[in-house]
Design an enzyme around this catalytic site. Sequence first.
Site, short mmCIF file in Angstrom:
data_model
loop_
_atom_site.label_atom_id
_atom_site.label_comp_id
_atom_site.label_asym_id
_atom_site.label_seq_id
_atom_site.Cartn_x
_atom_site.Cartn_y
_atom_site.Cartn_z
N PRO A 2 68.68 13.48 48.09
CA PRO A 2 67.95 13.87 48.81
C PRO A 2 68.03 15.73 49.09
O PRO A 2 69.43 15.73 49.56
CB PRO A 2 67.61 13.45 49.83
CG PRO A 2 68.28 11.68 49.81
CD PRO A 2 69.41 12.22 49.40
N GLU A 3 67.49 15.88 48.57
CA GLU A 3 68.00 18.15 48.29
C GLU A 3 66.89 17.90 49.33
O GLU A 3 66.02 17.37 49.93
CB GLU A 3 67.27 18.54 47.37
CG GLU A 3 68.87 18.35 46.66
CD GLU A 3 68.62 18.49 44.87
OE1 GLU A 3 68.16 19.50 45.03
OE2 GLU A 3 69.10 18.33 43.88
N HIS A 94 70.25 -4.04 53.77
CA HIS A 94 71.17 -2.34 53.41
C HIS A 94 71.19 -1.84 55.04
O HIS A 94 70.94 -0.11 55.47
CB HIS A 94 70.99 -1.60 52.68
CG HIS A 94 71.15 -2.87 51.41
ND1 HIS A 94 73.01 -2.45 50.60
CD2 HIS A 94 70.83 -2.56 50.31
CE1 HIS A 94 73.00 -2.85 49.64
NE2 HIS A 94 71.51 -2.85 49.77
N ARG A 113 74.56 3.38 49.79
CA ARG A 113 75.74 3.13 49.71
C ARG A 113 76.89 4.41 51.14
O ARG A 113 78.44 4.40 51.18
CB ARG A 113 75.92 5.08 48.94
CG ARG A 113 75.37 4.86 47.58
CD ARG A 113 76.16 3.95 46.68
NE ARG A 113 77.73 4.27 46.44
CZ ARG A 113 78.06 5.44 45.47
NH1 ARG A 113 76.17 6.16 44.66
NH2 ARG A 113 78.73 6.24 45.13
N ARG A 155 80.87 36.61 44.36
CA ARG A 155 81.26 35.16 44.40
C ARG A 155 81.36 35.43 42.58
O ARG A 155 80.60 36.00 41.75
CB ARG A 155 79.66 34.09 44.90
CG ARG A 155 79.33 34.25 45.81
CD ARG A 155 80.40 33.90 46.82
NE ARG A 155 80.62 32.08 46.84
CZ ARG A 155 80.20 31.58 47.39
NH1 ARG A 155 78.73 32.36 48.61
NH2 ARG A 155 79.73 30.53 47.21
#
Length: 285
Positions: A2-3, A94, A113, A155
């Site tokens: 998820p972002e 889960h 996970r 950068r």
Amino acid sequence: MPELPEVESVRRRLAPVLEGRSLDHVEISDARLTRPDDPDLVARELEGEQVAAVDRRGKYLIVRFESERALLVHLRMTGSFRHGPEGALPEDPHRRAVVRLDDRSDVAYRDVRRFGTWLLLEPGELEPYLDARVGPEPLEAAFTAKELGKRLASRKAPIKATILDQRTLAGVGNIYADEALWRARIHPLREARSLEPTEVRALHKAIRKALEVGIARQGSTLRDYALPDGGSGGMQHEFKVYGRAGEPCERCGTPIEKIRIAGRGTWYCPACQPSPLDLAGRRPA
Ligand SMILES: [Zn+2]
């Protein structure tokens, strides 16, 4: 993983469920969730806390309590929440934690996970913790194109790796990085510091646009992402490049290509996003 748009979508659903409620009973059944802290100790500490607000910073969810403590949740790969009446949530192998609220409803945390984390912070600990880990919020007014330019100027890393770095800006992950670079017509392998001012402005706008579209679609449902009511997002139907290798670019028809950058699958249009080598040949040194 998820972002920002996925975490924000979860936050928007979780806030009305949690805000103003007290945590009557907390059960944490997976020691990985709170390590190195003991899960039972964390659960006992959480009981009795009253939720003041549910916020977000980058990919972190922040449950702020009236006591000024905060529970900092990171969903990592597959963390998600489910909300339902007391005892009514279906069995789930889960499930890693369940919080019973004082309105006799349950908020369960599931994580296939098991990379997700819950960290209970004492008053005053939250801001320094976050400031050390995440840069500015890309959707806030203070995040200007000029600010982005400053953060890219020194950068040497590829622009994609640079915007994935949470200290450059908060909340962008693999999906929205690729989507933003396509929108800005910038090749993901360009050196971050090589971007022209017009490109920085285009990227700034593109990052915001990609994230806003993601939030409007309530995130993308890939793997185990789900909203607390079990619903799903629709952003996966709107990807411009992510996961679309071989399909035509919607702007120019050229097949989308896939490469790897810093170990991450990366999708882009080889025509709209000219490679650094092509640009070097075209521009006077
Ligand atoms: Zn194209």
